[in-house]
Write an enzyme that holds these catalytic residues in place. Structure first.
Site, PDB file in Angstrom:
ATOM      1  N   ASP A  50       0.777  -1.146   0.209  1.00 42.04           N
ATOM      2  CA  ASP A  50      -0.057   0.038  -0.062  1.00 42.04           C
ATOM      3  C   ASP A  50       0.853   1.140  -0.097  1.00 42.04           C
ATOM      4  O   ASP A  50       0.437   2.371  -0.623  1.00 42.04           O
ATOM      5  CB  ASP A  50      -0.994  -0.205   1.131  1.00 42.04           C
ATOM      6  N   GLU A  91       0.415  10.662   5.679  1.00 41.01           N
ATOM      7  CA  GLU A  91       0.223   9.346   5.320  1.00 41.01           C
ATOM      8  C   GLU A  91       1.497   8.498   4.944  1.00 41.01           C
ATOM      9  O   GLU A  91       1.724   7.304   5.366  1.00 41.01           O
ATOM     10  CB  GLU A  91      -0.812   8.877   4.249  1.00 41.01           C
ATOM     11  N   GLU A 143     -11.298   6.194  -2.386  1.00 36.58           N
ATOM     12  CA  GLU A 143     -11.053   6.618  -0.835  1.00 36.58           C
ATOM     13  C   GLU A 143     -12.463   6.028  -0.014  1.00 36.58           C
ATOM     14  O   GLU A 143     -12.237   5.534   1.235  1.00 36.58           O
ATOM     15  CB  GLU A 143     -11.160   8.081  -0.642  1.00 36.58           C
ATOM     16  N   GLU A 213      -9.904  -2.786  -5.925  1.00 35.68           N
ATOM     17  CA  GLU A 213      -9.848  -2.810  -4.520  1.00 35.68           C
ATOM     18  C   GLU A 213      -9.820  -4.315  -4.050  1.00 35.68           C
ATOM     19  O   GLU A 213      -9.031  -4.841  -3.126  1.00 35.68           O
ATOM     20  CB  GLU A 213     -10.868  -2.246  -3.922  1.00 35.68           C
TER      21      GLU A 213
HETATM   22  C1  LIG Z   1      -5.342   0.183  -2.511  1.00 42.03           C
HETATM   23  C2  LIG Z   1      -5.857   1.401  -1.854  1.00 42.03           C
HETATM   24  N1  LIG Z   1      -7.014   2.015  -1.997  1.00 42.03           N
HETATM   25  C3  LIG Z   1      -7.366   3.228  -1.329  1.00 42.03           C
HETATM   26  C4  LIG Z   1      -6.447   3.802  -0.427  1.00 42.03           C
HETATM   27  C5  LIG Z   1      -7.149   5.159   0.435  1.00 42.03           C
HETATM   28  N2  LIG Z   1      -6.437   6.236  -0.155  1.00 42.03           N
HETATM   29  C6  LIG Z   1      -5.280   6.884   0.289  1.00 42.03           C
HETATM   30  O1  LIG Z   1      -4.590   6.221   1.139  1.00 42.03           O
HETATM   31  C7  LIG Z   1      -5.268   3.257  -0.171  1.00 42.03           C
HETATM   32  N3  LIG Z   1      -4.190   3.654   0.673  1.00 42.03           N
HETATM   33  N4  LIG Z   1      -4.946   2.057  -0.926  1.00 42.03           N
END
Ligand SMILES: Cc1ncc(CNC=O)c(N)n1
Length: 223
Positions: A50, A91, A143, A213
């Protein structure tokens, strides 16, 4: 009196594609955090991958910001997107610190296929030809999946291990929820004025986000 409000476009799509949306927000990876059966190797895979995703997400958000500046009919959009960008800096710092805590060396992490595919998808959304309405809808969906997934891990009845609560709170907190609602309002406002073609495209890309996702979570549990 008839006080029923019309369903917004994003609400309509969430209802129509409920099964896929639930697949993304109640994925086995998330369920194992929620019931405290998570395999720590899966968590570490997710954490390492991530971080790479978020690095690619920054230029995507920047591209949405540029589209907002060029195409938006509402100045408020810029502030909301800029707020999202600002929290990404925090983040990235957090991801680096967590990597140290969990013994992950980012220089040794190789992006996995699901991650590569998702980042490539982000890149296609960055094209100047991609409409603001379509890009902001995808942005909201990306998000919202994280917000719904991690908020569930902190909700009533969750048994999330204490050492994972901070992670969950990052996306599951109320402020992040309100930010997602702001993005959703922008998307709905734009979708109301969109052409049939744009609407279709935004719906298809919304579904692509959900599929990416799901694949991203699955990648983490498979490792
Ligand atoms: C794979 C994925 N999708 C959404 C997010 C959330 N957005 C930012 O952090 C994230 N971190 N990773």
């Amino acid at each position: 009196m008839d006080e029923e409000k019309m369903m917004s476009m994003t609400e309509t799509w969430l209802k129509k594609h409920r099964l896929l949306y639930t697949g993304a927000t109640r994925n086995p990876f998330i369920l194992t955090i929620h019931d405290a059966t998570i395999n720590i190797a899966s968590f570490k895979t997710w954490l390492a991958q991530d971080y790479l995703f978020v690095r690619a997400f920054v230029p995507f958000v920047a591209s949405v910001l540029i589209k907002a500046w060029k195409e938006s009919d509402d100045n408020g959009d810029i502030e909301i997107i800029l707020g999202g960008m600002a929290s990404l800096q925090d983040e990235i710092t957090w991801f680096k610190r967590e990597a140290t805590n969990w013994g992950i060396s980012h220089s040794e992490v190789v992006p996995q296929q699901a991650n590569i595919n998702y980042c490539r998808f982000l890149e296609s959304l960055m094209s100047p030809e991609m409409e603001y309405t379509v890009a902001i809808t995808a942005f909201w969906a990306i998000e919202a999946v994280y917000q719904e997934s991690f908020a569930y891990c902190l909700g009533e009845g969750s048994k999330t291990p204490p050492e994972l609560k901070e992670t969950c709170a990052r996306w599951g907190n109320e402020g992040f929820g309100m930010y997602c609602q702001s993005l959703q309002r922008i998307a709905d406002r734009r979708l109301l004025k969109a052409s049939e073609d744009e609407l279709k495209k935004a719906e298809v890309l919304f579904l692509s986000v959900l599929e990416h996702e799901v694949e991203f979570w699955n990648m983490s549990t498979a490792a």
